[in-house]
Write a protein that holds these residues in place. Structure first.
Motif, short mmCIF file in Angstrom:
data_model
loop_
_atom_site.label_atom_id
_atom_site.label_comp_id
_atom_site.label_asym_id
_atom_site.label_seq_id
_atom_site.Cartn_x
_atom_site.Cartn_y
_atom_site.Cartn_z
N PRO A 5 0.81 -1.23 0.00
CA PRO A 5 0.00 0.00 0.00
C PRO A 5 0.84 1.28 0.00
CG PRO A 5 0.02 -0.97 2.19
CD PRO A 5 0.75 -1.93 1.30
N TYR A 6 2.15 1.15 0.19
CA TYR A 6 3.03 2.33 0.27
C TYR A 6 3.68 2.67 -1.08
CZ TYR A 6 2.42 1.24 5.20
OH TYR A 6 1.87 0.96 6.42
N CYS A 7 4.19 1.65 -1.77
CA CYS A 7 4.86 1.92 -3.05
C CYS A 7 4.18 1.27 -4.24
CB CYS A 7 6.33 1.47 -2.99
SG CYS A 7 6.53 -0.31 -2.83
N GLY A 8 3.18 0.44 -3.98
CA GLY A 8 2.44 -0.20 -5.06
C GLY A 8 3.09 -1.42 -5.66
N SER A 9 4.22 -1.84 -5.12
CA SER A 9 4.93 -3.00 -5.65
C SER A 9 4.22 -4.30 -5.24
CB SER A 9 6.37 -3.03 -5.16
OG SER A 9 7.04 -1.84 -5.53
N ILE A 10 4.54 -5.37 -5.98
CA ILE A 10 3.97 -6.67 -5.65
C ILE A 10 4.66 -7.23 -4.42
CG2 ILE A 10 3.67 -9.04 -6.46
CD1 ILE A 10 3.49 -7.93 -9.30
N ASP A 21 10.11 -20.39 12.45
CA ASP A 21 9.53 -20.97 11.24
C ASP A 21 8.29 -20.21 10.86
OD1 ASP A 21 11.50 -22.87 11.23
OD2 ASP A 21 10.33 -24.36 12.33
N GLY A 22 8.16 -19.92 9.59
CA GLY A 22 6.99 -19.19 9.13
C GLY A 22 7.26 -18.46 7.84
N LYS A 23 6.21 -17.87 7.30
CA LYS A 23 6.30 -17.15 6.03
C LYS A 23 5.82 -15.72 6.21
CE LYS A 23 7.28 -20.81 3.31
NZ LYS A 23 8.43 -20.89 2.39
N LEU A 24 6.26 -14.88 5.31
CA LEU A 24 5.84 -13.49 5.29
C LEU A 24 5.58 -13.05 3.85
CD1 LEU A 24 8.61 -11.91 7.57
CD2 LEU A 24 6.29 -12.42 8.29
N TYR A 25 4.62 -12.15 3.67
CA TYR A 25 4.50 -11.43 2.40
C TYR A 25 5.32 -10.15 2.55
CZ TYR A 25 0.99 -14.37 0.17
OH TYR A 25 0.35 -15.41 -0.45
N VAL A 26 6.37 -10.03 1.72
CA VAL A 26 7.31 -8.92 1.84
C VAL A 26 7.27 -8.09 0.56
CG1 VAL A 26 9.70 -8.28 2.33
CG2 VAL A 26 8.78 -10.42 3.23
N PRO A 37 14.74 -3.89 1.40
CA PRO A 37 14.40 -3.15 2.63
C PRO A 37 14.14 -1.66 2.44
CG PRO A 37 16.75 -3.41 2.50
CD PRO A 37 16.19 -4.09 1.26
N GLN A 38 14.26 -1.15 1.18
CA GLN A 38 13.98 0.28 0.98
C GLN A 38 12.54 0.60 1.41
OE1 GLN A 38 15.39 -1.67 -1.32
NE2 GLN A 38 17.48 -0.81 -1.42
N CYS A 39 11.63 -0.30 1.06
CA CYS A 39 10.24 -0.18 1.54
C CYS A 39 10.05 -1.25 2.60
CB CYS A 39 9.26 -0.38 0.38
SG CYS A 39 7.53 -0.26 0.88
N ASN A 40 10.07 -0.84 3.84
CA ASN A 40 10.09 -1.79 4.96
C ASN A 40 8.68 -2.21 5.36
OD1 ASN A 40 10.88 -3.31 7.16
ND2 ASN A 40 11.14 -1.54 8.51
N SER A 41 7.97 -2.86 4.44
CA SER A 41 6.60 -3.30 4.74
C SER A 41 6.47 -4.79 4.48
CB SER A 41 5.58 -2.52 3.91
OG SER A 41 5.74 -2.81 2.54
N TYR A 42 5.79 -5.46 5.38
CA TYR A 42 5.52 -6.89 5.24
C TYR A 42 4.39 -7.26 6.20
CZ TYR A 42 8.72 -7.03 9.29
OH TYR A 42 9.35 -6.81 10.48
N VAL A 43 3.89 -8.50 6.05
CA VAL A 43 2.82 -9.00 6.90
C VAL A 43 2.97 -10.50 7.03
CG1 VAL A 43 1.13 -9.39 5.05
CG2 VAL A 43 0.32 -8.87 7.35
N LEU A 58 -0.19 -5.36 4.26
CA LEU A 58 1.21 -5.03 4.54
C LEU A 58 1.29 -3.77 5.40
CD1 LEU A 58 1.57 -7.03 2.09
CD2 LEU A 58 3.65 -5.75 1.57
N ALA A 59 2.27 -3.74 6.29
CA ALA A 59 2.41 -2.60 7.20
C ALA A 59 3.87 -2.22 7.35
CB ALA A 59 1.82 -2.97 8.57
N ASN A 60 4.11 -0.93 7.51
CA ASN A 60 5.48 -0.47 7.79
C ASN A 60 5.75 -0.60 9.29
OD1 ASN A 60 4.06 1.63 8.94
ND2 ASN A 60 4.62 3.14 7.37
N LYS A 61 6.92 -0.16 9.73
CA LYS A 61 7.31 -0.35 11.13
C LYS A 61 6.36 0.32 12.10
CE LYS A 61 11.23 0.20 14.27
NZ LYS A 61 12.63 0.67 14.43
#
Length: 331
Positions: free
Chosen positions: A9-14, A30-35, A40-46, A59-62
């Motif tokens: 939602p911040y930079c529009g990237s996939i 152990d686990g997965k994330l959507y990054v 790391p330029q856009c520090n958003s994941y969930v 997705l959320a930033n810090k």
């Protein structure tokens, strides 16, 4: 069915599904994330639900991640303390904010929605006397932390201090109703919990807790005194004109009734003067009702809802039933 692409939602990237170690390194579980693909330029994941590829939210930033953690810490206390079940707590979110069941998850919330959830959750916890500690982190972020097991044990060990202090501070009071005593005990118990949470081991806990409980009870009384200033006394006719509310009472029958009831009213006057704030308002409300006021008119006079007036009257009735002199006058 092809899964819908998740975008940042911040930079529009996939967003790309990756192992948690991609973000957390050796500290990862152990686990997965959507990054975000620009990490790391856009520090958003969930995070992802275990065993699936379904994201836990957006997705959320810090900053937003910290806010969601804070919201979870406060909200989770509602079902951890058995105020609601977990499913009922999430239904409460949906009803409170007019959301669907899918939207009623903190992983979907913005910073604003997290703040609103924290505010509403704190109201429920406060109404149910659940103590929490607020820690301020860098950037002005407030982290709400529940009591630890050691703090709970310390509270339980010194729980006897509360009734001891209530008894000591009310020993000179002419009369303390059961309801007021319960209010004082609740205020003291909450103060004891806060004292356990803030204790720093620099002095004996019993000394520290007694001061905290005493101050809490004094604060409760000051609050009642402040409320009393905005309440018109029943007999302060110069301050409030009751005549427009009264029915036509200038009849011989009414005068005869007044003469018969004069000793009762005088006795009730003396009881009202020597009672606590709640009892005084209850006796006042009963006398006004006897004179022909409705509860609606009395509530307008005090500027409170009608259920407050009924509660005052109920407390006053219980108190008056125990008064032997009033019983003699009525009989």
């Amino acid at each position: 069915m092809k899964q819908k692409q998740i975008r940042c939602p911040y930079c529009g990237s996939i967003a790309i599904l990756r192992d948690a170690s991609y973000v957390y390194g050796n500290k990862a579980k152990d686990g997965k994330l959507y990054v975000c693909s620009h990490f790391p330029q856009c520090n958003s994941y969930v995070g992802v639900h275990p065993g699936t590829t379904n994201a836990k939210g957006k997705l959320a930033n810090k900053e937003l991640r910290q806010k969601r953690i804070q919201a979870h810490r406060v909200f989770d206390q509602i079902w951890l303390n058995h105020i609601f079940t977990k499913s009922e707590a999430y239904r409460w979110i949906a009803d409170k904010f007019c959301l669907t069941a899918k939207e009623a998850h903190i992983g979907e919330f913005s910073t604003y929605m997290c703040d609103q959830l924290i505010l509403e959750s704190m109201k429920i916890l406060e109404n149910n006397h659940i103590p929490l500690r607020a820690n301020w982190l860098k950037g002005g972020i407030c982290m709400i932390i529940p009591m630890t097991d050691d703090e709970r044990r310390l509270t339980e060990e010194y729980l006897y201090l509360v009734p001891e202090m209530v008894k000591k501070l009310t020993s000179r009071c002419a009369y303390v109703s059961y309801d007021e005593q319960q209010d004082l005990l609740q205020a003291g118990n909450l103060a004891l919990c806060k004292a356990a949470m803030n204790y720093d081991n620099t002095r004996p806990f019993a000394v520290y807790a007694r001061v905290a409980i005493r101050n809490a009870i004094y604060s409760y009384w000051r609050k009642l005194q402040k409320e009393r200033k905005y309440t018109c006394s029943m007999y302060a006719s110069s301050e409030f004109d009751m005549e427009p509310l009264l029915v036509d009472q200038k009849t011989e029958l009414w005068q005869e009734q007044c003469m018969n009831q004069e000793p009762i009213y005088k006795h009730l006057q003396s009881l009202e003067a020597g009672s606590c704030n709640t009892l005084r308002k209850g006796i006042h409300a009963l006398l006004l009702q006897q004179k022909g006021y409705t509860n609606q008119e009395i509530s307008k006079h005090y500027g409170v809802p009608m259920n407050h007036v009924r509660a005052w009257q109920s407390k006053a009735r219980k108190y008056l039933q125990q008064d032997t002199k009033l019983y003699t006058l009525l009989s």
